[in-house]
Design an enzyme around this catalytic site. Structure first.
Site, PDB file in Angstrom:
ATOM      1  N   ASN A 474      39.842  46.326  41.064  1.00  0.00           N
ATOM      2  CA  ASN A 474      40.006  45.283  42.080  1.00  0.00           C
ATOM      3  C   ASN A 474      41.261  44.486  41.818  1.00  0.00           C
ATOM      4  OD1 ASN A 474      38.399  43.822  39.781  1.00  0.00           O
ATOM      5  ND2 ASN A 474      39.150  42.167  41.073  1.00  0.00           N
ATOM      6  N   CYS A 475      41.769  43.845  42.869  1.00  0.00           N
ATOM      7  CA  CYS A 475      42.822  42.863  42.699  1.00  0.00           C
ATOM      8  C   CYS A 475      42.212  41.513  43.072  1.00  0.00           C
ATOM      9  CB  CYS A 475      44.047  43.200  43.548  1.00  0.00           C
ATOM     10  SG  CYS A 475      43.766  43.141  45.334  1.00  0.00           S
ATOM     11  N   TYR A 476      43.023  40.594  43.567  1.00  0.00           N
ATOM     12  CA  TYR A 476      42.547  39.240  43.827  1.00  0.00           C
ATOM     13  C   TYR A 476      41.512  39.183  44.944  1.00  0.00           C
ATOM     14  CZ  TYR A 476      43.103  34.151  43.673  1.00  0.00           C
ATOM     15  OH  TYR A 476      42.903  32.805  43.513  1.00  0.00           O
TER      16      TYR A 476
END
Length: 534
Positions: A474-476
């Site tokens: 995942n990212c932000y």
């Protein structure tokens, strides 16, 4: 033969496309690890500025003022030494296993590179004596080398993570056991970075000339260049690769250089942070105009949300409000815009193009007015950084400009939605993706997703089952999943999990969940019975 060549060329092109997309996605995810530490450091730096601001009564108390000076000076060191921060952050962020080992290798290889380049330049009488400004060389952690700026950290982070991922699974037996896994990657990395230091000794001056020309081009285009940058930074959002644009621009000499209290700095973010805490600033570049990009997040998208709410069907207004309010909150406070942007990206792409244009226009006007504000990551960072600055910042002007942008967004979005009957939330029918709290309570007894565990099961099911899932990261704001077969993904199931949008690429899928994505990833990893690699 011709048919075979065509087939091979087609396969090679497709393979190259997949590789570039995959590497771009991995890099954009990895680079966020060090990037997301900067707002935290920046906010604490603002505390130091606040405690030394003469207009604040408590700053006149000696021990408080001294504490503020200590805080300010110590935290400013991060922005002066971003290169090692990125070397460690990217190495650990892009590592698939043993992230701590990768980070340690990153800083070790960083030191080896510095001293190898310094030694090679010394042997060949390439080191400049005296004032280093304008020479293309600088002191990095006290070592004189070519001035590669933040790019040195990015390059070494990529090299470290690549070697780490390639060799971390390689284990030896017996007496050689010590030299396997991450130690093997480090062992191979040492001669690699030594050779790189020699390579860049001869090639980086050419790259420096290219960066200088790019900087001059940006400066010469002035307001127009800032506007184009703002447009591109928004329009790349659907790909998830917008980080590849703004990180090099904001943290390198491309966006300007400056001298603050005698300290040479590169990159608009670093200059702006230092400028807030100093009265002695000599700007050599375009300054802090790029840092107004949060204007569309804090203001513009509020106008867009108001327009979508006003244009929604009367019987769906409550459900539409349930979608828009949390999405607006995430954008305004934390600068996370994807949940709101994806609410109209696919159903009304015209609005997204207009949004990108207006975002660039807002930045251009801020540049025209020479507003010196820090507004990158939303309202929390904006208030934390600008209030301690007092009269140094153009806070009031920026807010007035932002209010004007709310009205502009609201008017244009309302006009376009009604004129072209665009299917924004509340206008596309009864199937509104997100629900209000009351709707959620009413559906507690139905067979819908009621817990994180149920949500994770539906996500896995929508992704084609555990056998179709290759990796989960995942990212932000996005859940990034590599899958074996894109055709096995069922978007109708994924849409029931509270996502704001789904983006497919050649390697997999990105599902937009906003600020809750980290928790969702943990539940999905738990459902898949795999280790959640932070």
């Amino acid at each position: 033969m011709e048919r075979v060549l065509k087939k091979d060329n087609g396969l090679n092109f497709e393979s190259l496309k997949k590789t570039i997309t995959r590497l771009g996605t991995e890099f954009s995810k990895g680079i966020l690890v060090p990037v997301f530490t900067l707002p935290i450091v920046g906010m604490l730096l603002a505390v130091g500025v606040l405690l030394t601001n003469p207009s604040i009564p408590i700053s006149k108390i000696e021990w408080i003022n001294n504490f503020g000076v200590l805080t300010k000076d110590s935290l400013l060191s991060i922005f002066i030494n971003l290169s090692p921060v990125f070397a460690v952050g990217i190495a650990s962020g892009m590592a698939k296993r043993k992230k701590g080992d990768a980070g340690l290798s990153g800083i070790i290889l960083f030191f080896i590179f510095l001293y190898a380049m310094n030694s090679f330049m010394k042997i060949n009488n390439l080191l400049v004596t005296g004032d280093l400004r304008g020479s293309g060389q600088s002191l990095v952690l006290g070592v004189q080398v070519l001035d590669m700026g933040v790019f040195l950290g990015i390059i070494l982070g990529l090299v470290t993570s690549s070697l780490h991922n390639k060799f971390v699974e390689k284990e030896f037996d017996g007496a050689m056991r010590l030299y396997g896994s991450s130690n093997l990657a480090l062992l191979i990395g040492i001669p690699v970075v030594i050779m790189l230091s020699i390579f860049f000794t001869y090639t980086w001056p050419i790259i420096q000339l290219f960066i200088a020309k790019m900087t001059n081009t940006i400066v010469s285009t002035g307001v127009f260049g800032v506007g184009i940058y703002g447009f591109l930074e928004r329009v790349l959002i659907p790909t998830g690769l917008h980080h590849l644009l703004w990180v090099p621009v904001e943290l390198s000499s491309i966006s300007g250089t400056g001298v603050v209290d005698g300290q040479y700095l590169e990159g608009v973010r670093n200059i702006a942070m230092a400028e807030l805490s100093s009265s002695s600033v000599d700007r050599l570049g375009p300054g802090a105009v790029y840092l107004t990009k949060a204007m569309s997040k804090m203001f513009g998208l509020v106008g867009a949300a108001l327009a979508m709410y006003k244009c929604s069907n009367s019987d769906l207004k409550e459900k539409t409000k349930g979608i828009l309010i949390p999405a607006v909150g995430a954008a305004v406070l934390a600068g996370v815009t994807e949940p709101l942007e994806f609410s109209f990206l696919f159903t009304a792409p015209l609005l997204f193009v207009v949004h990108a244009i207006l975002a660039g226009l807002g930045m251009a006007v801020a540049a025209l007015l020479d507003l010196r504000v820090i507004a990158v990551s939303g309202g929390i960072e904006f208030l934390a950084m600008m209030l301690p600055a007092g009269s140094k910042g153009d806070t009031f002007k920026f807010i007035l400009l932002g209010l004007g942008q709310i009205g502009l967004y609201f008017g244009i979005f309302t006009l376009l939605i009604k004129k072209f009957n665009l299917k924004t939330p509340g206008r596309e029918g009864e199937d509104v993706k997100l629900y209000t709290k009351q709707d959620y309570k009413e559906k507690q007894s139905e067979t819908t997703i009621k817990t994180n565990s149920d949500k994770a099961k539906n996500i896995v099911l929508g992704l084609g089952g555990s056998e179709n899932i290759k990796s989960v990261t995942n990212c932000y704001s996005r859940l990034r999943v590599q899958v074996a077969n894109l055709n096995s993904i069922d978007e109708s199931i994924l849409n029931t999990t509270g996502c704001s949008g789904i983006v497919k690429n050649s390697e997999g899928v990105q599902i937009i969940y906003g600020l809750s994505v980290q928790k969702i990833k943990k539940e999905v990893c738990k459902e898949l019975n795999i280790k959640d690699e932070e």
